[in-house]
Scaffold this motif. Sequence first.
Motif, PDB file in Angstrom:
ATOM      1  N   LYS A  53       0.769  -1.221   0.084  1.00 38.23           N
ATOM      2  CA  LYS A  53      -0.045  -0.072   0.044  1.00 38.23           C
ATOM      3  C   LYS A  53       0.925   0.985  -0.203  1.00 38.23           C
ATOM      4  O   LYS A  53       2.101   1.297   0.371  1.00 38.23           O
ATOM      5  CB  LYS A  53      -1.027   0.053   1.127  1.00 38.23           C
ATOM      6  CG  LYS A  53      -0.225   0.087   2.566  1.00 38.23           C
ATOM      7  CD  LYS A  53      -1.276   0.142   3.610  1.00 38.23           C
ATOM      8  CE  LYS A  53      -0.514   0.265   5.065  1.00 38.23           C
ATOM      9  NZ  LYS A  53      -1.549   0.169   6.184  1.00 38.23           N
ATOM     10  N   ALA A  87      -1.411   5.258  -6.492  1.00 42.74           N
ATOM     11  CA  ALA A  87      -1.415   3.831  -5.787  1.00 42.74           C
ATOM     12  C   ALA A  87      -1.668   2.916  -7.065  1.00 42.74           C
ATOM     13  O   ALA A  87      -1.273   1.723  -7.198  1.00 42.74           O
ATOM     14  CB  ALA A  87      -2.577   3.613  -4.836  1.00 42.74           C
ATOM     15  N   LYS A  96      -5.491   0.622  -2.827  1.00 45.13           N
ATOM     16  CA  LYS A  96      -4.213   0.212  -1.939  1.00 45.13           C
ATOM     17  C   LYS A  96      -3.738   1.618  -1.436  1.00 45.13           C
ATOM     18  O   LYS A  96      -2.462   1.564  -1.837  1.00 45.13           O
ATOM     19  CB  LYS A  96      -3.417  -0.536  -2.915  1.00 45.13           C
ATOM     20  CG  LYS A  96      -4.041  -2.087  -2.787  1.00 45.13           C
ATOM     21  CD  LYS A  96      -3.130  -3.019  -3.454  1.00 45.13           C
ATOM     22  CE  LYS A  96      -3.752  -4.563  -3.639  1.00 45.13           C
ATOM     23  NZ  LYS A  96      -3.023  -5.690  -3.961  1.00 45.13           N
ATOM     24  N   GLU A  98      -3.292   4.186   1.972  1.00 47.94           N
ATOM     25  CA  GLU A  98      -3.780   4.733   3.210  1.00 47.94           C
ATOM     26  C   GLU A  98      -3.555   6.280   3.453  1.00 47.94           C
ATOM     27  O   GLU A  98      -2.451   6.872   3.036  1.00 47.94           O
ATOM     28  CB  GLU A  98      -2.748   3.965   4.305  1.00 47.94           C
ATOM     29  CG  GLU A  98      -3.301   4.522   5.713  1.00 47.94           C
ATOM     30  CD  GLU A  98      -2.243   3.808   6.907  1.00 47.94           C
ATOM     31  OE1 GLU A  98      -1.930   4.176   7.973  1.00 47.94           O
ATOM     32  OE2 GLU A  98      -1.574   2.586   6.573  1.00 47.94           O
TER      33      GLU A  98
END
Length: 277
Positions: A53, A87, A96, A98
């Motif tokens: 991620k 991402a 994916k 954060e």
Amino acid sequence: MKNVLKWPSFMLVLILSLVMSGCSTGEESSSSGGSGGSTEAKGTIEQIKERGKLIAGVKYDTKLFGLKDPASGEVEGFDIDIAKALAKQILGDETKVELKEVTSKTRIPMLQNGDIDLIIATMTITDERKEQVDFSDVYFEAGQSLLVKNDSAITGLESLSGVKVLAVKGSTSAQNIREKAPDAEVLEFDNYQDAFTALKAGKGEALTTDNIILIGMQQTDNNYKLVGGNFTSEPYGIAIRKGDTAFVEEVNSLLKNLKDNGEYDTLHEKWLGSKPE
């Protein structure tokens, strides 16, 4: 006989000391060349792929670019969609990613500490900041302005003598307003939401930051207007840890692809109401 009895004890102590010293030295050597060193040696792209991620530092209080919906808990905006696109380019999946909240004050320390992989947070490229981080190509052009009540007599910089002007800590806006309106009283807050709340509470007569951020505030409360035009140039860039050339190139590749395939125009129109000029 006395000396003979002492000799084996002395030798035993010496041998034990050497053994313990050898073990200790080995552990220290192993530690210094362990995971910490290898992590630093790895580029950001490799770390992202191993982790599975991308960790992006974004604003949670900036309508149009990065705003958290208190009801759904979702963070949405132009910067958020850029993070998702990156991402997808690196990991093949835009989910994916954060999102970690940053403010103008905390974003560079969080990047340098390794808490985030990059900063996508209405961040103006400046020479001073280039000493601490590397930047991508410019992905948005803004300009600093003023937000005041609709019935305010303030019309621009020339009206700010003796006026309380609200700004955000760690922003270029706070520095600029002190230079361009030295007779104004500048009050700084931790984030844009706090600054706008203070403006509505009458703690200041004007709020200053980039025009597009002020437009986002105005959209939530039409009792306010922008005045004075744009009195600075604020080119936004994506900030990356100093020296990570490969990641800078990857991010620049993404920005070029977004503009070439028309997706950048789509996102610009989606969040900012029109295609870029």
